[in-house]
Scaffold this active site. Structure first.
Site, PDB file in Angstrom:
ATOM      1  N   LYS A  17     -15.061  -1.711   1.611  1.00 50.17           N
ATOM      2  CA  LYS A  17     -14.927  -2.522   0.882  1.00 50.17           C
ATOM      3  C   LYS A  17     -15.796  -2.706  -0.221  1.00 50.17           C
ATOM      4  O   LYS A  17     -16.668  -3.887  -0.299  1.00 50.17           O
ATOM      5  CB  LYS A  17     -14.210  -3.722   0.724  1.00 50.17           C
ATOM      6  N   GLU A  30       0.908  -1.788  -0.271  1.00 50.82           N
ATOM      7  CA  GLU A  30       0.024  -0.076  -0.394  1.00 50.82           C
ATOM      8  C   GLU A  30       0.691   1.039   0.100  1.00 50.82           C
ATOM      9  O   GLU A  30       0.566   2.465   0.071  1.00 50.82           O
ATOM     10  CB  GLU A  30      -0.809  -0.031   1.170  1.00 50.82           C
TER      11      GLU A  30
END
Length: 433
Positions: free
Chosen positions: A343, A209
């Site tokens: 999500k 990330e």
């Protein structure tokens, strides 16, 4: 009516070099929407199924030709001639056609890519930016806000090849007046963190990330080096910048022994003991949000954690709730956590995602819009955060184009909306208003 005339999908590559599904929805009048499904590393066991081919001779078994075939075959056939403006109907057609609880027939990666591509095509047909179309689908036309970013600047757990057990150590630039200023502050802290780590002889390679992934002496040391970086950047910790963590505790939970094992520092905790450990960290550092602080099955432990910390900080359920309204309702009814991580691909369609955000907000929970560790250049979550006025976003660090694409889209949206999309900073975080 915006009639669908073509639906196609292809296999593309995500930020980890794995295949994912990209779909296009074409409408009468030449309008086209295109979207790609993200992919997680630390996944909740109750997430909608990401369909992989399992053919070890292609992409080590991670190919998505079956999911692509589902789009190009039965999904396309079912959607031809349908009205793209009726997002709920489009999503329901795919869900019904799949016929399973967890979308395991076609794959949530197939259904989601088409769902998001359809929304983009419908927005284009109306001449609206995607965030404005999402606000209309959400039943809140014209209501926007710019989200406070949670920037994951030290990666551990499943997102990095290091000895740090806790998965994400994040900063929130709460002293910023605008999203653009928040991004600048985050970038400055990120670059100063590189200097701090180098000065201590630590590695500055980045994880999935975009955050640094050094081997550290303890999980607490991650917070200490971030505190140094914040000061080096000229900011005051707790005033200009606050901290957040994603423990992803399911990844170091031993279900048989009912223990939490921080192998990196050789410490083992009971359920309540781990919550006490987290509380201790919140007294030493200005941590205002903790995600998945226990295993997804440890509801009793979450009740204790919420009771102990829920009045002071945001307790976010990710693996705990998996963007699923049935599971979220159980959490709300039992006073478990006070926030949900959102999500798209955990549930597999835009309509179901919007339902989860609405349920959370109606119950006084916050909703944090999130990327996955496997991403593409698709920046739809930026529009989702603004269009639902969710208030918070998690989309990684200040490196890797797959992360930065979302920040750049937010900067563009803020420029377009101006005062119509306020940046509310720390007020958006549960327990901090």
């Amino acid at each position: 009516m915006s009639k669908i005339v073509k639906v196609i999908a292809r296999e593309i590559i995500d930020s980890r070099g794995n295949p994912t599904v990209e779909a296009e929805v074409h409408l009468e009048g030449g309008f086209v929407g295109m979207a790609a499904a993200p992919s997680g590393a630390s996944t909740g066991s109750r997430e909608a199924l990401e369909l992989r081919d399992g053919d070890k001779a292609r992409f080590l078994g991670k190919g998505v030709l079956k999911a692509v075939g589902a789009v190009n075959g039965p999904i396309a056939a079912a959607l031809l001639g349908k009205d793209a403006q009726d997002q709920a109907a489009i999503d329901q057609i795919m869900i019904d056609l799949d016929g399973t609880e967890n979308k395991s027939n076609f794959g949530a990666n197939a259904i989601l890519a088409v769902s998001l591509a359809n929304a983009k095509a419908a927005a284009a047909a109306k001449g609206l930016p995607l965030y404005a179309h999402i606000a209309e689908l959400n039943g809140t036309p014209g209501v926007y806000s710019m989200p406070l970013p949670m920037m994951n600047i030290i990666n551990g757990g499943e997102h990095a090849d290091n000895n740090v057990d806790i998965q994400e150590f994040m900063i929130q630039p709460v002293g910023a007046k605008t999203l653009k200023e928040a991004v600048r502050m985050g970038a400055e802290v990120f670059h100063n963190l590189a200097k701090v780590l180098k000065s201590k002889g630590y590695n500055t390679a980045v994880g999935d990330e975009g955050g640094f992934a050094p081997n550290l002496k303890s999980n607490a040391e991650a917070l200490e080096v971030i505190a140094e970086a914040v000061a080096a950047a000229g900011y005051v910790l707790g005033k200009d910048v606050t901290l957040a963590m994603d423990c992803a505790a399911s990844e170091f939970y031993d279900a048989e022994k009912k223990e939490y094992n921080l192998k990196g520092e050789g410490r083992i905790f009971t359920s309540n003991g781990f919550s006490d450990f987290l509380e201790d960290l919140t007294t030493k550092f200005p941590i205002v949000s903790i995600e998945d602080g226990l295993d997804e099955s440890d509801w009793e432990g979450f009740a204790y954690q919420t009771q102990k910390l829920g009045k002071k900080i945001q307790i976010v359920g990710d693996d705990l709730f998996v963007t699923n309204t049935k599971i979220l309702k159980r959490g709300i009814d039992n006073g478990i956590a006070n926030s949900i991580l959102i999500k798209f691909n955990q549930i597999g369609s835009l309509t179901e995602t919007l339902a989860a955000i609405k349920m959370a907000k109606d119950a006084g929970y916050t909703a944090v819009i999130s990327h996955r560790s496997g991403e593409t250049e698709d920046a739809t979550i930026a529009d989702l955060a603004v269009g639902t006025a969710a208030g918070q976003i998690k989309t990684g660090s200040m490196s890797r184009s797959d992360r930065v694409a979302k920040y750049n889209q937010l900067i563009r949206i803020e420029e377009a909306l101006g005062a119509k999309a306020p940046f509310n900073g720390l007020k958006e975080v549960k327990g901090q208003a």
